[in-house]
Design an enzyme around this catalytic site. Structure first.
Site, PDB file in Angstrom:
ATOM      1  N   SER A   1      -2.887  -7.970   3.287  1.00 27.65           N
ATOM      2  CA  SER A   1      -3.362  -7.760   4.660  1.00 27.65           C
ATOM      3  C   SER A   1      -3.739  -9.094   5.283  1.00 27.65           C
ATOM      4  O   SER A   1      -3.641  -9.286   6.493  1.00 27.65           O
ATOM      5  CB  SER A   1      -4.574  -6.830   4.655  1.00 27.65           C
ATOM      6  OG  SER A   1      -4.230  -5.638   3.992  1.00 27.65           O
TER       7      SER A   1
ATOM      8  N   HIS B   1       0.840  -1.207   0.000  1.00 28.07           N
ATOM      9  CA  HIS B   1       0.000   0.000   0.000  1.00 28.07           C
ATOM     10  C   HIS B   1       0.873   1.254   0.000  1.00 28.07           C
ATOM     11  O   HIS B   1       0.584   2.224  -0.691  1.00 28.07           O
ATOM     12  CB  HIS B   1      -0.867   0.041   1.266  1.00 28.07           C
ATOM     13  CG  HIS B   1      -1.908  -1.013   1.351  1.00 28.07           C
ATOM     14  ND1 HIS B   1      -1.872  -2.017   2.278  1.00 28.07           N
ATOM     15  CD2 HIS B   1      -3.025  -1.229   0.626  1.00 28.07           C
ATOM     16  CE1 HIS B   1      -2.916  -2.797   2.135  1.00 28.07           C
ATOM     17  NE2 HIS B   1      -3.635  -2.361   1.126  1.00 28.07           N
TER      18      HIS B   1
END
Ligand code: PAF
Length: 288
Positions: free
Chosen positions: A186, A37
């Protein structure tokens, strides 16, 4: 760094920026941020005057309620990371803000949305299309940034932009990996140490497929090679292994290879489901 919870206040702020001639980049995320990210944020910072990161775990893209419940969240850590990276604005709405009423509009991406992830996660791309277009309408970015790990999602969003005439440049960023090859996600946070080690075999399996592809193997040969490597890891249960033509985003059947091919897989390991892909560009197309 400014944090907004309400779409209307964010709109007002961004209108000011746009009136001052500032370009706006958007990095949509579901939080639980990792280096992948942050690379999107860094690219966005380089290409735009204002970088907006949205953090919203979007319920409409989860077909499995347990997956939604267990999706890792850590907003305080995310905000610290974003601040350190230099992000300008965070949009962190709650579900009521994004869905004041249960949505009735449906996004159907046809064949593009029915293969791979769409086949195994019914309704997933409807939810992705819905939330991404909402974010586009609220932020009105010049550019938006997405990871190539979610390759089908990237293709879906490019199609959304074309079909809906969004004046937004979609920037895809290559997958970021651990040293052992495991693609950052994640969901990796939910893996045990043993599962983490075995998950690194996913990338090795894709690399084995790449070797076959570069030696003019067919789609079937490639998928078999990937499957053979995955089979060695007892904890890994592949859901699909497919070769995709990158230009049409269609599954390559049996004997085909094309110039630009992506080898895509989804693998279950314990209670976690991981996806990964490897893009192999510029092969000489041929038939066996
Ligand atoms: O890739 C993700 O994290 C999500 O699918 C996205 C694009 C933020 C939409 O919720």
């Amino acid at each position: 760094m400014e944090v907004f919870k309400e779409a209307q206040l964010l709109r007002k702020r961004l209108t000011k920026h746009r009136n001052n001639g500032h370009s706006v980049g958007l990095v949509p995320t579901m939080g639980s941020l990792h280096k992948g990210h942050l690379q999107l944020i860094e690219k966005c910072l380089k290409q735009n005057k204002v970088t907006v990161c949205s953090i919203f775990v979007n319920p409409t893209q989860f077909s499995n309620p347990t997956d939604l419940k267990k999706y890792p969240q850590n907003i305080d850590k995310d905000l610290t990371l974003l601040e350190l990276t230099g992000c300008d604005i965070v949009f962190n709405p709650d579900v009521k803000e994004m869905y004041p009423q249960p949505p009735v509009v449906q996004f159907d991406f046809g064949q593009l949305g029915n293969i791979l992830e769409g086949k195994f996660r019914p309704g997933h791309f409807n939810g992705v299309g819905f939330i991404v277009s909402k974010l586009f309408n609220i932020v009105v970015p010049d550019r938006a940034y997405f990871g190539e790990k979610d390759l089908q999602q990237l293709a879906i969003i490019r199609r959304l932009v074309t079909d809906m005439n969004y004046n937004i440049e979609i920037v895809g960023i290559p997958t970021v990996r651990e040293q052992n090859g495991l693609a950052l996600s994640s969901r990796n946070k939910r893996l045990t140490d043993k599962e983490k080690i075995q998950s690194s075999i996913i990338y090795k399996s894709l690399k084995a497929g790449e070797v076959i592809l570069r030696n003019q193997g067919s789609a079937r040969d490639v998928c078999n090679a990937v499957a053979a490597v995955l089979k060695k890891a007892t904890l890994l249960n592949p859901e699909y292994i497919e070769c995709i033509d990158m230009d049409s985003f269609k599954i390559l059947v049996k004997d085909d290879i094309t110039e630009n091919t992506a080898i895509c897989t989804a693998v279950k390991i314990g209670k976690v489901r991981l996806i990964d892909n490897l893009i192999v560009r510029k092969l000489r197309p041929s038939r066996k």
